[in-house]
Design a protein around this motif. Structure first.
Motif, mmCIF file in Angstrom:
data_model
loop_
_atom_site.group_PDB
_atom_site.id
_atom_site.type_symbol
_atom_site.label_atom_id
_atom_site.label_comp_id
_atom_site.label_asym_id
_atom_site.label_seq_id
_atom_site.Cartn_x
_atom_site.Cartn_y
_atom_site.Cartn_z
ATOM 1 N N MET A 194 -3.592 2.416 3.992
ATOM 2 C CA MET A 194 -2.192 2.783 3.774
ATOM 3 C C MET A 194 -2.018 3.485 2.437
ATOM 4 S SD MET A 194 -0.180 1.769 6.308
ATOM 5 C CE MET A 194 -0.208 0.631 7.708
ATOM 6 N N THR A 195 -2.699 3.008 1.412
ATOM 7 C CA THR A 195 -2.576 3.598 0.078
ATOM 8 C C THR A 195 -3.063 5.038 0.068
ATOM 9 O OG1 THR A 195 -2.868 1.436 -0.973
ATOM 10 C CG2 THR A 195 -3.281 3.372 -2.327
ATOM 11 N N TYR B 148 3.277 6.195 -5.394
ATOM 12 C CA TYR B 148 3.199 6.303 -6.855
ATOM 13 C C TYR B 148 1.946 7.061 -7.276
ATOM 14 C CZ TYR B 148 2.764 5.059 -11.756
ATOM 15 O OH TYR B 148 2.630 5.125 -13.116
ATOM 16 N N ALA B 149 0.808 6.755 -6.634
ATOM 17 C CA ALA B 149 -0.434 7.440 -6.985
ATOM 18 C C ALA B 149 -0.357 8.925 -6.686
ATOM 19 C CB ALA B 149 -1.604 6.813 -6.223
ATOM 20 N N GLY C 274 -0.272 12.145 1.690
ATOM 21 C CA GLY C 274 0.979 12.722 2.179
ATOM 22 C C GLY C 274 1.931 13.066 1.056
ATOM 23 N N THR C 275 1.992 12.215 0.041
ATOM 24 C CA THR C 275 2.885 12.471 -1.098
ATOM 25 C C THR C 275 2.437 13.686 -1.882
ATOM 26 O OG1 THR C 275 3.385 10.109 -1.271
ATOM 27 C CG2 THR C 275 3.862 11.476 -3.190
ATOM 28 N N GLY D 17 0.791 -1.227 0.000
ATOM 29 C CA GLY D 17 0.000 0.000 0.000
ATOM 30 C C GLY D 17 0.821 1.274 0.000
ATOM 31 N N ILE D 18 1.921 1.305 0.757
ATOM 32 C CA ILE D 18 2.725 2.532 0.825
ATOM 33 C C ILE D 18 3.385 2.852 -0.514
ATOM 34 C CG2 ILE D 18 4.748 3.590 1.908
ATOM 35 C CD1 ILE D 18 3.946 2.229 4.504
#
Length: 324
Positions: free
Chosen positions: A203-204, A118-119, A210-211, A112-113
């Motif tokens: 998690m994803t 990536y997403a 956050g990203t 998931g992380i």
């Protein structure tokens, strides 16, 4: 730092004491286990003897003080149904739940992380949209329904995997583990997948949010302006900045999964503490119920304490604050 640790430990002791009172009073206010332990056609004399044998004829406060004194000595009493020490019973079931939880939560984090990063890094790509669609399903679909679908698809229709049970185990230091055998691993796969689906979605989405926020920050802009590669930016800056909320969620999800894997263990007949507590509730096995809830409180308090320590290691500002 030592003062912080001492303060947290003192708070943990107070919370455990309060939880012991709430758990004991709440559990002992539910039903009458004597109606389950003995038949309705026994004599009144035998009924009174059984009540006195288990100490249920004493005032509730006296029963609690007796219970607390035993707990301080590591004794949670004996199970009404199984007739063995409660801690021995729980510890015999704990490895199964711990194994299932570790594989489910760690697998969800490992998949998931990176998927969420990536997403967040490529939000307009087809793969990113597919990842977010799957994560929405993870939040929307009930766990019990996913479990039933997995059993119907892989156990009944395709007959690739078993529908329940733990399979073959291998003892290590006296503890049985199923992931070390091919048969045990095949039994573990479906319940672990069922348990991990919601964690994977969580998690994803957390990693993606956050990203996306970090990629727009001045830190990333300055790093790119300094000529750092995209991989270096992601590894040194993005992942480090989103690590604290991820560690928090990982810790809390691990604790909640370990404590409340009841649905999954029931659906797949997994012999862990989740299935044990369901059986104990049905039979009003009070010592097991109290010990289980106390264990849940202890697990959450311990995980929160470890997460606080992880904060200090991940955030230099906290280390500097502790040094002052």
């Amino acid at each position: 730092m030592l003062g912080h640790v001492a303060s947290r430990l003192a708070q943990a002791l107070v919370v455990m004491l309060v939880m012991s009172v709430l758990v004991f009073v709440g559990v002992y206010a539910i039903g009458n286990p004597i109606d389950v332990l003995i038949g309705p056609d026994v004599s009144q004399e035998l009924r009174l003897q059984t009540i006195a044998q288990y100490g249920l004829d004493r005032p509730l406060w006296e029963q609690y003080l007796t219970f607390l004194g035993r707990v301080l000595q590591g004794d949670f009493g004996r199970s009404f149904v199984f007739g063995m020490p409660v801690m021995d019973l729980i510890l015999s079931r704990l490895p199964a739940t711990l194994e299932l939880t570790l594989i489910a939560v760690c697998g969800a984090a490992l998949i998931g992380i990176p998927a969420g990063i990536y997403a967040g890094y490529r939000p307009d790509s087809v793969a990113s949209k597919l990842i977010m669609t799957v994560s929405i399903l993870g939040f929307s679909v009930p766990t019990f329904w996913i479990g039933l679908v997995l059993i119907m698809a892989f156990a009944v229709e395709l007959q690739w995997l078993p529908a329940g049970g733990r399979g073959e185990t291998v003892p290590i230091f006296g503890v049985a583990w199923s992931f070390l055998t091919l048969n045990g691993l095949s039994h573990l796969l479906l319940p672990a997948l069922n348990l991990a689906f919601f964690k994977l979605a969580l998690m994803t989405r957390l990693a993606r949010a956050g990203t996306r926020e970090t990629m727009l920050s001045d830190t990333v802009k300055f790093a790119r302006a300094a000529g750092l590669s995209e991989w270096t930016v992601l590894r040194r800056h993005v992942l480090r900045l989103i690590a604290i909320p991820l560690v928090t969620v990982f810790g809390l999800e691990f604790a909640s999964t370990l404590a409340f894997a009841v649905v999954t263990e029931t659906i797949f007949s997994w012999p862990g503490i989740g299935k044990l507590i369901i059986d104990s509730i049905q039979s009003l096995d009070r010592p097991v119920m109290v010990a289980y809830l106390m264990l849940v409180a202890f697990v959450f308090i311990t995980i929160n304490f470890l997460v606080d320590l992880a904060y200090v290691g991940l955030d230099p500002r906290l280390r500097k604050g502790g040094a002052r």
